[in-house]
Design a protein around this motif. Sequence first.
Motif, PDB file in Angstrom:
ATOM      1  N   VAL A  37      -2.462  -6.299  -6.086  1.00 41.95           N
ATOM      2  CA  VAL A  37      -1.849  -7.517  -5.549  1.00 41.95           C
ATOM      3  C   VAL A  37      -0.402  -7.718  -5.993  1.00 41.95           C
ATOM      4  O   VAL A  37       0.359  -8.415  -5.340  1.00 41.95           O
ATOM      5  CB  VAL A  37      -2.680  -8.773  -5.887  1.00 41.95           C
ATOM      6  N   SER A  38      -0.017  -7.089  -7.083  1.00 39.15           N
ATOM      7  CA  SER A  38       1.338  -7.280  -7.606  1.00 39.15           C
ATOM      8  C   SER A  38       2.358  -6.325  -6.983  1.00 39.15           C
ATOM      9  O   SER A  38       3.548  -6.421  -7.274  1.00 39.15           O
ATOM     10  CB  SER A  38       1.336  -7.101  -9.122  1.00 39.15           C
ATOM     11  N   LEU A  39       1.945  -5.422  -6.118  1.00 41.22           N
ATOM     12  CA  LEU A  39       2.845  -4.424  -5.536  1.00 41.22           C
ATOM     13  C   LEU A  39       3.576  -5.012  -4.333  1.00 41.22           C
ATOM     14  O   LEU A  39       2.988  -5.239  -3.279  1.00 41.22           O
ATOM     15  CB  LEU A  39       2.051  -3.181  -5.127  1.00 41.22           C
ATOM     16  N   LYS A  79       4.625  10.300  -0.345  1.00 44.30           N
ATOM     17  CA  LYS A  79       4.048   8.978  -0.130  1.00 44.30           C
ATOM     18  C   LYS A  79       2.787   8.840  -0.972  1.00 44.30           C
ATOM     19  O   LYS A  79       1.942   9.732  -0.997  1.00 44.30           O
ATOM     20  CB  LYS A  79       3.695   8.788   1.346  1.00 44.30           C
ATOM     21  N   THR A  80       2.672   7.719  -1.655  1.00 44.28           N
ATOM     22  CA  THR A  80       1.482   7.391  -2.419  1.00 44.28           C
ATOM     23  C   THR A  80       1.268   5.892  -2.323  1.00 44.28           C
ATOM     24  O   THR A  80       1.957   5.204  -1.572  1.00 44.28           O
ATOM     25  CB  THR A  80       1.602   7.861  -3.890  1.00 44.28           C
ATOM     26  N   GLY A  81       0.357   5.405  -3.076  1.00 40.56           N
ATOM     27  CA  GLY A  81       0.079   3.978  -3.119  1.00 40.56           C
ATOM     28  C   GLY A  81      -0.968   3.732  -4.183  1.00 40.56           C
ATOM     29  O   GLY A  81      -1.343   4.642  -4.926  1.00 40.56           O
ATOM     30  N   ARG A 122      -3.380   2.000 -10.359  1.00 40.46           N
ATOM     31  CA  ARG A 122      -3.394   3.456 -10.445  1.00 40.46           C
ATOM     32  C   ARG A 122      -2.913   4.068  -9.137  1.00 40.46           C
ATOM     33  O   ARG A 122      -3.155   3.531  -8.071  1.00 40.46           O
ATOM     34  CB  ARG A 122      -4.799   3.964 -10.754  1.00 40.46           C
ATOM     35  N   PHE A 123      -2.238   5.224  -9.255  1.00 38.69           N
ATOM     36  CA  PHE A 123      -1.781   5.957  -8.074  1.00 38.69           C
ATOM     37  C   PHE A 123      -2.943   6.680  -7.405  1.00 38.69           C
ATOM     38  O   PHE A 123      -3.861   7.146  -8.070  1.00 38.69           O
ATOM     39  CB  PHE A 123      -0.755   7.035  -8.463  1.00 38.69           C
ATOM     40  N   ARG A 124      -2.865   6.807  -6.078  1.00 37.56           N
ATOM     41  CA  ARG A 124      -3.780   7.699  -5.354  1.00 37.56           C
ATOM     42  C   ARG A 124      -3.039   9.028  -5.155  1.00 37.56           C
ATOM     43  O   ARG A 124      -1.963   9.231  -5.704  1.00 37.56           O
ATOM     44  CB  ARG A 124      -4.235   7.065  -4.044  1.00 37.56           C
ATOM     45  N   ASP A 125      -3.596   9.958  -4.367  1.00 36.21           N
ATOM     46  CA  ASP A 125      -2.956  11.251  -4.116  1.00 36.21           C
ATOM     47  C   ASP A 125      -1.553  11.078  -3.541  1.00 36.21           C
ATOM     48  O   ASP A 125      -1.223  10.033  -2.981  1.00 36.21           O
ATOM     49  CB  ASP A 125      -3.788  12.090  -3.145  1.00 36.21           C
ATOM     50  N   GLN A 149       0.797  -1.222   0.000  1.00 38.86           N
ATOM     51  CA  GLN A 149       0.000   0.000   0.000  1.00 38.86           C
ATOM     52  C   GLN A 149       0.831   1.274   0.000  1.00 38.86           C
ATOM     53  O   GLN A 149       0.277   2.366   0.066  1.00 38.86           O
ATOM     54  CB  GLN A 149      -0.924   0.017   1.228  1.00 38.86           C
ATOM     55  N   THR A 150       2.181   1.150  -0.065  1.00 42.29           N
ATOM     56  CA  THR A 150       3.027   2.329   0.090  1.00 42.29           C
ATOM     57  C   THR A 150       4.138   2.389  -0.944  1.00 42.29           C
ATOM     58  O   THR A 150       4.930   1.454  -1.067  1.00 42.29           O
ATOM     59  CB  THR A 150       3.665   2.343   1.499  1.00 42.29           C
ATOM     60  N   ILE A 151       4.187   3.515  -1.649  1.00 46.77           N
ATOM     61  CA  ILE A 151       5.263   3.817  -2.599  1.00 46.77           C
ATOM     62  C   ILE A 151       5.819   5.176  -2.208  1.00 46.77           C
ATOM     63  O   ILE A 151       5.060   6.120  -1.973  1.00 46.77           O
ATOM     64  CB  ILE A 151       4.738   3.870  -4.046  1.00 46.77           C
ATOM     65  N   LEU A 152       7.150   5.288  -2.130  1.00 42.77           N
ATOM     66  CA  LEU A 152       7.793   6.541  -1.751  1.00 42.77           C
ATOM     67  C   LEU A 152       8.635   7.091  -2.886  1.00 42.77           C
ATOM     68  O   LEU A 152       9.299   6.337  -3.600  1.00 42.77           O
ATOM     69  CB  LEU A 152       8.698   6.333  -0.527  1.00 42.77           C
ATOM     70  N   TYR A 153       8.606   8.415  -3.015  1.00 45.52           N
ATOM     71  CA  TYR A 153       9.502   9.162  -3.901  1.00 45.52           C
ATOM     72  C   TYR A 153      10.240  10.167  -3.025  1.00 45.52           C
ATOM     73  O   TYR A 153       9.615  10.902  -2.272  1.00 45.52           O
ATOM     74  CB  TYR A 153       8.716   9.913  -4.982  1.00 45.52           C
ATOM     75  N   ARG A 154      11.571  10.210  -3.116  1.00 50.17           N
ATOM     76  CA  ARG A 154      12.370  11.136  -2.305  1.00 50.17           C
ATOM     77  C   ARG A 154      12.704  12.372  -3.134  1.00 50.17           C
ATOM     78  O   ARG A 154      13.052  12.265  -4.298  1.00 50.17           O
ATOM     79  CB  ARG A 154      13.645  10.457  -1.821  1.00 50.17           C
ATOM     80  N   GLN A 155      12.616  13.534  -2.488  1.00 48.70           N
ATOM     81  CA  GLN A 155      12.879  14.801  -3.153  1.00 48.70           C
ATOM     82  C   GLN A 155      14.015  15.527  -2.452  1.00 48.70           C
ATOM     83  O   GLN A 155      13.846  16.016  -1.338  1.00 48.70           O
ATOM     84  CB  GLN A 155      11.630  15.686  -3.154  1.00 48.70           C
ATOM     85  N   SER A 156      15.160  15.594  -3.071  1.00 47.59           N
ATOM     86  CA  SER A 156      16.291  16.399  -2.609  1.00 47.59           C
ATOM     87  C   SER A 156      16.634  16.219  -1.135  1.00 47.59           C
ATOM     88  O   SER A 156      17.086  17.151  -0.499  1.00 47.59           O
ATOM     89  CB  SER A 156      16.026  17.891  -2.874  1.00 47.59           C
ATOM     90  N   GLY A 157      16.391  15.070  -0.556  1.00 46.58           N
ATOM     91  CA  GLY A 157      16.751  14.817   0.826  1.00 46.58           C
ATOM     92  C   GLY A 157      15.898  15.509   1.872  1.00 46.58           C
ATOM     93  O   GLY A 157      15.993  15.202   3.045  1.00 46.58           O
ATOM     94  N   LYS A 158      15.055  16.462   1.469  1.00 42.64           N
ATOM     95  CA  LYS A 158      14.264  17.183   2.470  1.00 42.64           C
ATOM     96  C   LYS A 158      12.817  16.712   2.542  1.00 42.64           C
ATOM     97  O   LYS A 158      12.179  16.816   3.569  1.00 42.64           O
ATOM     98  CB  LYS A 158      14.287  18.682   2.196  1.00 42.64           C
TER      99      LYS A 158
END
Length: 117
Positions: free
Chosen positions: A68-70, A60-62, A106-109, A47-56
């Motif tokens: 089921v494949s995530l 979080k999305t999902g 599909r991604f959520r917010d 349920q969780t996908i992360l994107y990091r932005q410039s260390g600061k």
Amino acid sequence: MRAPVLAAVALMLVAGKSDPLAGRVAGAPVRCINLQQLNGPEIVDSQTILYRQSGKRIWKTGPVGECVSLRPFDTLIVDVYGGQLCRNDRFRTVSNGMSIPSGSCRFRDFTPYDKVK
């Protein structure tokens, strides 16, 4: 004999993994994020996908609903249109050693998490 050893190593890895959002405060969710300064994606769990932005900042999305494949360590294949990633954009996953991607999800917010000062 191998299975118990592998299970023990896996438990140690999971137990030693810290929460990537610890010490951060969630902001208001947004529909789209710019991809120019992002690192990732990192699949944390189903349920969780992360994107990091410039260390600061960490975004979080999902998936919308169940995907089921995530799974952690899979590769995310994202359909990007323009320079932004938005809610309802589609993605698929490919497991290590496989060449056929999963069905689309599909991604959520996207919710920003910033370090507490």
